[in-house]
Scaffold this active site. Structure first.
Site, mmCIF file in Angstrom:
data_model
loop_
_atom_site.group_PDB
_atom_site.id
_atom_site.type_symbol
_atom_site.label_atom_id
_atom_site.label_comp_id
_atom_site.label_asym_id
_atom_site.label_seq_id
_atom_site.Cartn_x
_atom_site.Cartn_y
_atom_site.Cartn_z
ATOM 1 N N CYS A 174 17.475 -71.040 -16.581
ATOM 2 C CA CYS A 174 17.549 -69.582 -16.467
ATOM 3 C C CYS A 174 18.725 -69.152 -15.593
ATOM 4 O O CYS A 174 19.870 -69.283 -15.975
ATOM 5 C CB CYS A 174 16.217 -69.034 -15.975
ATOM 6 S SG CYS A 174 16.038 -67.256 -16.245
ATOM 7 N N HIS A 175 18.480 -68.618 -14.393
ATOM 8 C CA HIS A 175 19.583 -68.257 -13.494
ATOM 9 C C HIS A 175 20.147 -69.469 -12.760
ATOM 10 O O HIS A 175 21.248 -69.401 -12.212
ATOM 11 C CB HIS A 175 19.121 -67.212 -12.472
ATOM 12 C CG HIS A 175 18.963 -65.839 -13.038
ATOM 13 N ND1 HIS A 175 17.795 -65.416 -13.631
ATOM 14 C CD2 HIS A 175 19.830 -64.797 -13.127
ATOM 15 C CE1 HIS A 175 17.951 -64.168 -14.063
ATOM 16 N NE2 HIS A 175 19.178 -63.771 -13.766
ATOM 17 N N GLU A 189 19.949 -60.230 -18.944
ATOM 18 C CA GLU A 189 20.115 -59.546 -17.650
ATOM 19 C C GLU A 189 20.083 -58.035 -17.852
ATOM 20 O O GLU A 189 19.488 -57.287 -17.060
ATOM 21 C CB GLU A 189 21.429 -59.974 -16.995
ATOM 22 C CG GLU A 189 21.484 -59.713 -15.497
ATOM 23 C CD GLU A 189 20.528 -60.593 -14.704
ATOM 24 O OE1 GLU A 189 19.446 -60.078 -14.344
ATOM 25 O OE2 GLU A 189 20.842 -61.765 -14.454
#
Length: 228
Positions: free
Chosen positions: A133-134, A164
């Protein structure tokens, strides 16, 4: 099989006044994938102790069987309450490292010297690494042995710009994961928003979003088996 999982210590969502941290599903789903594979798991964070949970990740809409199981698991919660300080960790003690996401890592782990050095040490030792993910954003300053950006020329994924935008934080985060991976020369690809999508290029494994957590963890377990 001994697996290190690295969590953020950052709890402030820019200047919004809201809280952030790690995303619960991205810890819980891989945790049980690793447990099911018979792994010993150690949790670490830059500050040690109890890392901040992104409260949004524990809202009913974002809970899963794994997150509910994790919160009802005394052993798992005890590990979470006492994460080891990242600076005290050596890659020599582990077979691999896994980074869950959440927005927090964009502020601390992406800039953390101990984290950067640790990832470089795992890769230099020929050990697979995984980020979901991030968390692929923490690779922005990681270099190869010859000083080039780690992701340069490598197939990678991570939280998409459209995802996002979907959570309304495009103008809040310090950088966009997709844009940063591309800027560092990564060969970025993605699946549909929120669908499971995982890419492996050599020792580097990346997953796109929370829904990719289990598949990313399983890809790491498979890579360990190959390495063994």
């Amino acid at each position: 099989m001994k697996i290190l999982m690295v969590l953020t210590s950052h709890d402030t969502l820019g200047d919004t006044g809201r809280k952030t941290g790690f995303w619960l599903e991205e810890l819980a789903a891989p945790y049980y994938a690793f447990k099911n594979a018979g792994a010993e798991i150690v949790l670490a964070s830059p500050k040690g102790g109890h890392p901040p949970l992104d409260p949004k990740s524990n809202e009913p809409a974002n809970q899963t069987d794994d997150t509910r199981r994790f919160e009802a698991d005394p052993e798992a919660m005890a590990l979470l309450a006492e994460t080891v300080k990242l600076a005290d960790i050596s890659q020599a003690d582990f077979d691999t490292v896994f980074y869950p996401g959440g927005h927090g890592p964009l502020w601390d782990l992406a800039e953390d010297a101990a984290s950067i050095a640790l990832i470089e040490a795992f890769l230099a030792a020929g050990k697979p690494t995984a980020f979901v993910c991030h968390a692929p954003g923490v690779l922005r300053h990681v270099k190869t042995a010859d000083g080039r950006p780690l992701v340069e020329g490598k197939k990678v994924t991570g939280f998409a710009n459209s995802e996002e935008d979907g959570v309304g934080l495009t103008d809040i985060v310090p950088f966009l994961v997709e844009d940063e991976l591309k800027a560092k020369g990564g060969i970025y690809s993605r699946g549909p928003d929120w669908a499971s999508y995982v890419i492996q290029d050599g020792l580097l494994i990346t997953g796109q979003n929370p829904g990719s957590s289990t598949a990313t963890a399983r890809a790491l377990v498979d890579a360990l088996k190959v390495a063994a």
